[in-house]
Design an enzyme around this catalytic site. Structure first.
Site, short mmCIF file in Angstrom:
data_model
loop_
_atom_site.label_atom_id
_atom_site.label_comp_id
_atom_site.label_asym_id
_atom_site.label_seq_id
_atom_site.Cartn_x
_atom_site.Cartn_y
_atom_site.Cartn_z
N ASP A 124 10.78 1.31 -0.55
CA ASP A 124 10.15 1.87 0.64
C ASP A 124 9.82 0.68 1.53
O ASP A 124 8.97 -0.14 1.18
CB ASP A 124 8.89 2.63 0.22
CG ASP A 124 8.08 3.14 1.41
OD1 ASP A 124 8.33 2.72 2.55
OD2 ASP A 124 7.17 3.96 1.17
N HIS B 260 4.63 8.70 5.74
CA HIS B 260 5.45 8.41 4.55
C HIS B 260 6.56 9.44 4.36
O HIS B 260 6.97 9.70 3.24
CB HIS B 260 4.57 8.41 3.29
CG HIS B 260 3.54 7.32 3.25
ND1 HIS B 260 3.82 6.04 2.84
CD2 HIS B 260 2.22 7.34 3.55
CE1 HIS B 260 2.72 5.31 2.88
NE2 HIS B 260 1.73 6.08 3.31
N ASP C 148 11.99 6.53 1.05
CA ASP C 148 12.60 5.52 0.20
C ASP C 148 14.09 5.39 0.47
O ASP C 148 14.81 6.39 0.54
CB ASP C 148 12.35 5.87 -1.27
CG ASP C 148 10.89 5.69 -1.61
OD1 ASP C 148 10.53 4.61 -2.08
OD2 ASP C 148 10.11 6.63 -1.35
N ASN D 154 16.10 -12.31 -9.91
CA ASN D 154 16.36 -10.87 -9.80
C ASN D 154 15.08 -10.16 -9.37
O ASN D 154 14.04 -10.79 -9.15
CB ASN D 154 16.95 -10.30 -11.10
CG ASN D 154 15.97 -10.33 -12.24
OD1 ASN D 154 14.78 -10.05 -12.06
ND2 ASN D 154 16.45 -10.68 -13.42
N ASP E 251 10.94 11.13 -4.44
CA ASP E 251 9.88 10.56 -3.59
C ASP E 251 8.55 11.22 -3.94
O ASP E 251 8.50 12.39 -4.29
CB ASP E 251 10.19 10.77 -2.10
CG ASP E 251 9.18 10.04 -1.22
OD1 ASP E 251 8.79 8.90 -1.58
OD2 ASP E 251 8.78 10.59 -0.17
N TYR F 67 -3.25 -0.01 -5.68
CA TYR F 67 -2.36 1.04 -5.20
C TYR F 67 -1.58 0.56 -3.98
O TYR F 67 -2.18 0.12 -3.00
CB TYR F 67 -3.15 2.30 -4.85
CG TYR F 67 -2.26 3.40 -4.35
CD1 TYR F 67 -1.34 3.99 -5.21
CD2 TYR F 67 -2.31 3.83 -3.04
CE1 TYR F 67 -0.48 4.98 -4.77
CE2 TYR F 67 -1.46 4.83 -2.58
CZ TYR F 67 -0.55 5.39 -3.45
OH TYR F 67 0.29 6.37 -3.01
N LYS G 122 3.63 5.03 -4.19
CA LYS G 122 4.12 5.46 -5.49
C LYS G 122 5.47 4.81 -5.76
O LYS G 122 6.13 4.32 -4.85
CB LYS G 122 4.21 6.99 -5.49
CG LYS G 122 3.71 7.67 -6.74
CD LYS G 122 2.38 7.20 -7.25
CE LYS G 122 1.98 7.92 -8.52
NZ LYS G 122 0.72 7.42 -9.07
N ARG H 53 -1.53 10.33 -1.53
CA ARG H 53 -2.14 9.07 -1.96
C ARG H 53 -1.76 8.71 -3.40
O ARG H 53 -2.48 7.98 -4.08
CB ARG H 53 -3.66 9.12 -1.79
CG ARG H 53 -4.06 9.26 -0.33
CD ARG H 53 -5.52 9.58 -0.10
NE ARG H 53 -5.73 9.86 1.33
CZ ARG H 53 -6.01 8.94 2.25
NH1 ARG H 53 -6.16 7.69 1.89
NH2 ARG H 53 -6.16 9.27 3.51
N TYR I 136 -6.15 2.29 -10.19
CA TYR I 136 -5.51 1.37 -9.25
C TYR I 136 -5.54 1.88 -7.81
O TYR I 136 -4.80 1.43 -6.98
CB TYR I 136 -4.07 1.09 -9.68
CG TYR I 136 -4.04 0.23 -10.91
CD1 TYR I 136 -4.25 -1.13 -10.82
CD2 TYR I 136 -3.85 0.80 -12.16
CE1 TYR I 136 -4.25 -1.92 -11.94
CE2 TYR I 136 -3.84 0.01 -13.30
CZ TYR I 136 -4.04 -1.36 -13.17
OH TYR I 136 -4.04 -2.13 -14.28
P1 13P Z 1 -3.82 4.73 4.30
O1 13P Z 1 -5.13 4.14 4.01
O2 13P Z 1 -2.72 3.72 4.36
O3 13P Z 1 -3.83 5.65 5.50
O4 13P Z 1 -3.42 5.54 2.99
C1 13P Z 1 -3.23 6.89 2.92
C2 13P Z 1 -1.83 7.27 2.96
O5 13P Z 1 -0.96 6.50 3.28
C3 13P Z 1 -1.53 8.66 2.60
O6 13P Z 1 -0.46 9.17 3.37
P1 13P Z 2 5.00 6.59 -0.79
O1 13P Z 2 4.88 5.98 -2.15
O2 13P Z 2 6.16 7.52 -0.70
O3 13P Z 2 5.02 5.53 0.27
O4 13P Z 2 3.74 7.49 -0.54
C1 13P Z 2 2.50 6.88 -0.49
C2 13P Z 2 1.36 7.78 -0.25
O5 13P Z 2 0.25 7.34 -0.33
C3 13P Z 2 1.59 9.17 0.09
O6 13P Z 2 0.40 9.84 0.34
MG MG Z 3 5.64 4.98 1.99
MG MG Z 4 8.13 7.03 -1.04
#
Ligand code: 13P
Ligand code: 13P
Ligand code: MG
Ligand code: MG
Length: 389
Positions: free
Chosen positions: A10, A17, A51, A102, A129, A226, A229, A263, A345
């Site tokens: 990503d 996202h 992703d 790598n 995803d 964190y 994901k 999240r 995390y």
């Molecule tokens: P942020 O603090 O980056 O907004 O994290 C929440 C998030 O990305 C959920 O979509």
């Molecule tokens: P991703 O791992 O797809 O970037 O999503 C992060 C996230 O916080 C979604 O709420």
């Molecule tokens: Mg993302």
């Molecule tokens: Mg993703």
């Protein structure tokens, strides 16, 4: 020998996202086109949600520095585009500044298999995803060990002896092998806990062929916090003594529950979708899986076919929406929200620290002295050995 590699990251979301910007896909495609016939036999760019996956065939074997550094450069280029366009989380999964040999521990995920190409070589590339690598545990069990899913385990003499599962313990950096069907109960004891134990590969006990490889890195365990994901990928080789295409797809007809979604902190159903629908928007979910089918011929990737673009998966999609509605009504309560040890995390530890001083002993003291030790002990056990949080 031929190697099929999926390397993914990503490197920025459009919007939030939910997807990869078309300019980033175009840049990855341009670079894959340039590498074809030189570093690569063939290559194509694919996405699921935010992703970006590079699906590549080559002769360099798994963990090849040349192939991994090529992918790293592609992701740096797409990160520059994401930064330029102000996309969300530009460079999100690139956890290190410098490339060294790598991609292990650097953020991007990868699944790679080396094999001798068969006269006909059908493969499935699964991309997910808003979920974690353990999301492949349940379907892999069902494909390779469950005769109610895979008729070939009963009917095909080349499958009758079963399959060997390689399982990683992501907390302790250890692995174990299980020979199924004899070991299925032992296998299930571990892989039923997918946040920690993850199937990394599966090999046919009769043919000695590796049928599957998964990406197994957990970003939070690498970064100690964190950072989005893991959004894993998986390769499954099919037919001729391995599960048929239809058997390998069958487990996704049930929208089973995985960790991820909003999240990265919720349980939610995994929805099998065609590529055009792999853009989780509602509550950053439900988590999605797409499946790209290829015939590999002389190293060329003939395809892809969009395997979940089939009304036979409509019921699974409908079921996913039903389950999502039900879980969403729990709001911040478990089991929709992940358990506390899985939130270790996220931003939870900072909140806990802020509130620590407000906790006080129960009036009159604890009923049992032994009990007072429990919260600290539990926290110590949650801390994966050998890692710095
Ligand atoms: P942020 O603090 O980056 O907004 O994290 C929440 C998030 O990305 C959920 O979509
Ligand atoms: P991703 O791992 O797809 O970037 O999503 C992060 C996230 O916080 C979604 O709420
Ligand atoms: Mg993302
Ligand atoms: Mg993703």
């Amino acid at each position: 020998m031929l190697t099929l590699s999926i390397i993914k990251a990503d490197t920025g979301g459009f919007v939030g996202h939910s997807a990869v910007h078309p300019d980033m896909i175009a840049e990855a495609t341009r670079r894959l086109d340039r590498a074809r016939g030189d570093l690569l036999l063939d290559g194509t760019a694919a996405t699921c949600g935010d992703d970006l996956s590079l699906i590549m065939t080559h002769k360099h074997g798994p963990d090849a520095p040349a192939v991994h550094s090529f992918a790293w450069e592609v992701f740096q280029a797409t990160t520059r585009i994401a930064s330029d366009l102000g996309l969300y989380g530009a460079g999100q999964d690139l956890l290190s500044d410098a490339f060294s040999g790598n991609l292990r521990g650097m953020g991007p995920g990868y699944a790679e298999i080396e094999f001798v190409e068969r006269p006909s070589e059908p493969v499935l590339c699964f991309l997910a995803d808003k979920t974690e690598p353990g999301a492949w545990n349940l379907p892999l069990y069902r494909m390779f060990a469950d005769p109610f899913t895979t008729a070939g385990l009963v009917i095909d003499e080349k499958m009758h002896a079963g399959f060997r599962f390689e399982v990683y313990d992501l907390h302790q950096d250890k692995r174990v092998l299980f020979d199924c069907p004899a070991d299925i109960y032992d296998l299930l004891m571990y892989i039923g806990a997918p946040a920690r134990y993850v199937v990394h590969s599966v090999v046919s006990r009769t043919l000695g062929e590796q049928a599957t490889a998964t990406s197994t890195q957990r970003l939070s365990l690498i970064a100690g916090k964190y950072v989005g994901k893991d959004d894993p990928v998986m390769i499954v080789r099919c037919q001729s003594g391995l599960p048929s295409i239809g058997e390998a797809l069958e487990p996704f007809a049930m929208s089973y529950t995985v960790g991820g979604c909003m999240r990265g902190s919720h349980h939610a159903p995994l929805m099998p979708v065609p590529v055009a629908q792999a853009h989780p928007s509602r509550f950053d979910g439900p988590p999605r899986v797409v499946c790209l089918g290829f015939q590999i011929s002389g190293g060329r990737l003939i395809g892809p076919r969009d395997m979940f673009d089939d009304p036979a998966f409509d019921r699974a999609r409908w079921e996913a929406n039903e389950i999502m509605d039900y879980l969403r009504r729990h709001g911040p309560f478990e089991p929709h929200r992940l358990s506390l040890d899985e939130l270790e995390y996220t931003t939870m530890p900072a909140l806990e620290e802020r509130l620590a001083a407000r906790w006080e002993a129960l009036p009159g003291g604890s009923a049992s002295p032994a009990r007072r030790a429990v919260p600290d002990d539990a926290r110590a056990q949650r801390q994966p050995a050998g890692r710095t949080p």
